[in-house]
Scaffold this motif. Sequence first.
Motif, PDB file in Angstrom:
ATOM      1  N   UNK A 186      26.973   7.484 -35.898  1.00 28.35           N
ATOM      2  CA  UNK A 186      27.797   7.712 -37.093  1.00 28.35           C
ATOM      3  C   UNK A 186      27.222   8.817 -37.970  1.00 28.35           C
ATOM      4  N   UNK A 187      26.015   9.275 -37.655  1.00 24.74           N
ATOM      5  CA  UNK A 187      25.327  10.244 -38.503  1.00 24.74           C
ATOM      6  C   UNK A 187      24.328   9.544 -39.418  1.00 24.74           C
ATOM      7  N   UNK A 188      24.706   8.389 -39.972  1.00 22.30           N
ATOM      8  CA  UNK A 188      23.817   7.609 -40.835  1.00 22.30           C
ATOM      9  C   UNK A 188      23.128   6.483 -40.077  1.00 22.30           C
ATOM     10  N   UNK A 189      23.655   6.127 -38.911  1.00 22.99           N
ATOM     11  CA  UNK A 189      23.103   5.042 -38.095  1.00 22.99           C
ATOM     12  C   UNK A 189      23.629   5.190 -36.678  1.00 22.99           C
ATOM     13  N   UNK A 190      23.161   4.312 -35.802  1.00 21.35           N
ATOM     14  CA  UNK A 190      23.651   4.288 -34.434  1.00 21.35           C
ATOM     15  C   UNK A 190      23.938   2.853 -34.044  1.00 21.35           C
ATOM     16  N   UNK A 191      24.888   2.668 -33.128  1.00 18.24           N
ATOM     17  CA  UNK A 191      25.180   1.304 -32.691  1.00 18.24           C
ATOM     18  C   UNK A 191      25.710   1.294 -31.272  1.00 18.24           C
ATOM     19  N   UNK A 192      25.693   0.097 -30.689  1.00 22.66           N
ATOM     20  CA  UNK A 192      26.284  -0.136 -29.374  1.00 22.66           C
ATOM     21  C   UNK A 192      27.214  -1.339 -29.476  1.00 22.66           C
ATOM     22  N   UNK A 193      28.269  -1.312 -28.687  1.00 17.52           N
ATOM     23  CA  UNK A 193      29.156  -2.463 -28.504  1.00 17.52           C
ATOM     24  C   UNK A 193      29.174  -2.711 -27.006  1.00 17.52           C
ATOM     25  N   UNK A 194      28.799  -3.916 -26.579  1.00 16.08           N
ATOM     26  CA  UNK A 194      28.689  -4.180 -25.148  1.00 16.08           C
ATOM     27  C   UNK A 194      29.087  -5.617 -24.814  1.00 16.08           C
TER      28      UNK A 194
ATOM     29  N   UNK B 270      16.263   3.761 -28.293  1.00 12.80           N
ATOM     30  CA  UNK B 270      15.831   2.510 -28.924  1.00 12.80           C
ATOM     31  C   UNK B 270      17.007   1.561 -29.122  1.00 12.80           C
ATOM     32  N   UNK B 271      18.173   2.100 -29.447  1.00 11.16           N
ATOM     33  CA  UNK B 271      19.339   1.238 -29.680  1.00 11.16           C
ATOM     34  C   UNK B 271      20.061   0.923 -28.369  1.00 11.16           C
ATOM     35  N   UNK B 272      20.153   1.880 -27.429  1.00  8.54           N
ATOM     36  CA  UNK B 272      20.855   1.598 -26.172  1.00  8.54           C
ATOM     37  C   UNK B 272      20.076   0.620 -25.291  1.00  8.54           C
ATOM     38  N   UNK B 273      18.768   0.524 -25.481  1.00  8.63           N
ATOM     39  CA  UNK B 273      17.973  -0.438 -24.714  1.00  8.63           C
ATOM     40  C   UNK B 273      18.245  -1.879 -25.149  1.00  8.63           C
TER      41      UNK B 273
ATOM     42  N   UNK C 260      21.675  -6.518 -20.085  1.00  3.89           N
ATOM     43  CA  UNK C 260      22.027  -6.130 -18.718  1.00  3.89           C
ATOM     44  C   UNK C 260      21.740  -4.668 -18.439  1.00  3.89           C
ATOM     45  N   UNK C 261      22.159  -4.238 -17.269  1.00  8.57           N
ATOM     46  CA  UNK C 261      21.940  -2.861 -16.823  1.00  8.57           C
ATOM     47  C   UNK C 261      23.184  -2.025 -17.114  1.00  8.57           C
ATOM     48  N   UNK C 262      23.030  -0.982 -17.905  1.00  5.35           N
ATOM     49  CA  UNK C 262      24.134  -0.064 -18.199  1.00  5.35           C
ATOM     50  C   UNK C 262      23.682   1.362 -17.916  1.00  5.35           C
ATOM     51  N   UNK C 263      24.618   2.191 -17.410  1.00  2.00           N
ATOM     52  CA  UNK C 263      24.339   3.603 -17.171  1.00  2.00           C
ATOM     53  C   UNK C 263      25.428   4.432 -17.821  1.00  2.00           C
TER      54      UNK C 263
ATOM     55  N   UNK D 245      29.509   3.585 -21.350  1.00  2.00           N
ATOM     56  CA  UNK D 245      28.523   3.155 -20.365  1.00  2.00           C
ATOM     57  C   UNK D 245      29.200   2.193 -19.392  1.00  2.00           C
ATOM     58  N   UNK D 246      28.761   2.217 -18.131  1.00  2.00           N
ATOM     59  CA  UNK D 246      29.219   1.271 -17.117  1.00  2.00           C
ATOM     60  C   UNK D 246      28.068   0.330 -16.813  1.00  2.00           C
ATOM     61  N   UNK D 247      28.404  -0.944 -16.647  1.00  2.00           N
ATOM     62  CA  UNK D 247      27.372  -1.936 -16.364  1.00  2.00           C
ATOM     63  C   UNK D 247      27.697  -2.775 -15.150  1.00  2.00           C
ATOM     64  N   UNK D 248      26.902  -3.820 -14.961  1.00  2.00           N
ATOM     65  CA  UNK D 248      27.110  -4.752 -13.861  1.00  2.00           C
ATOM     66  C   UNK D 248      28.390  -5.555 -14.079  1.00  2.00           C
ATOM     67  N   UNK D 249      28.978  -6.051 -12.998  1.00  2.00           N
ATOM     68  CA  UNK D 249      30.174  -6.908 -13.047  1.00  2.00           C
ATOM     69  C   UNK D 249      31.304  -6.291 -13.863  1.00  2.00           C
ATOM     70  N   UNK D 250      31.501  -4.989 -13.714  1.00  2.00           N
ATOM     71  CA  UNK D 250      32.572  -4.250 -14.394  1.00  2.00           C
ATOM     72  C   UNK D 250      32.451  -4.286 -15.919  1.00  2.00           C
TER      73      UNK D 250
END
Length: 196
Positions: A168-176, A129-132, A136-139, A155-160
């Motif tokens: 964190x155990x209490x939550x989840x996050x992404x930096x992209x 739910x959070x990684x979506x 862009x497209x990330x794998x 994760x690797x995405x388009x255009x490098x």
Amino acid sequence: MSDPSLDQAPPKKRELPTKKNTSVKNMAWAMGLNLILAAIIAVAVVGLGRDNEQKPSAGSVTTVNIAESAGRAQETLPFPVAKPEMGEGWRPIKARQGGSGESGTWTVQQRSASGELLTFVQGSEYGPAITQLMGGEYRASGEEQQIGGADCEWFDGDDKRIALGCDTGDSGFVVYGGTNREDTAAFAEKAARTAQ
């Protein structure tokens, strides 16, 4: 002798266009000139080709107070809201809450000292739910790392482009959004440390 100014004929009345006094060529010119004039006025009012990447003047720069915005978001979000204030050279662009409760998210966008535009999105737990929410497209690259006390994966995405997803155990996050691993990891570390 008579006065010459009195001998002049009175002005003619205006006549409607007829075949006799108007040609199609003259009408086309008149319509074309009116269209050009309307286009010039529209460009002046609306603007054409505005540069959205213009640098704001020093007096027009608005500051985003991440800690204050996070405090407001914490009132309705069930997880410890991160306050990733990065310091010198970094410029906060946006800090906002999306929704509330378990499905609510917390987003912070900053430009790093090296010019990277990075987006941080936090939710109640780490998973699809959070990684979506990454743009862009990330794998998943398969590389895992501990950052700021959180379990993270790269994760690797388009255009490098690269991204980090962290639990964190209490939550989840992404930096992209960036291509610089150091900036991405530094942003994730600050977020992880303030989200526990």
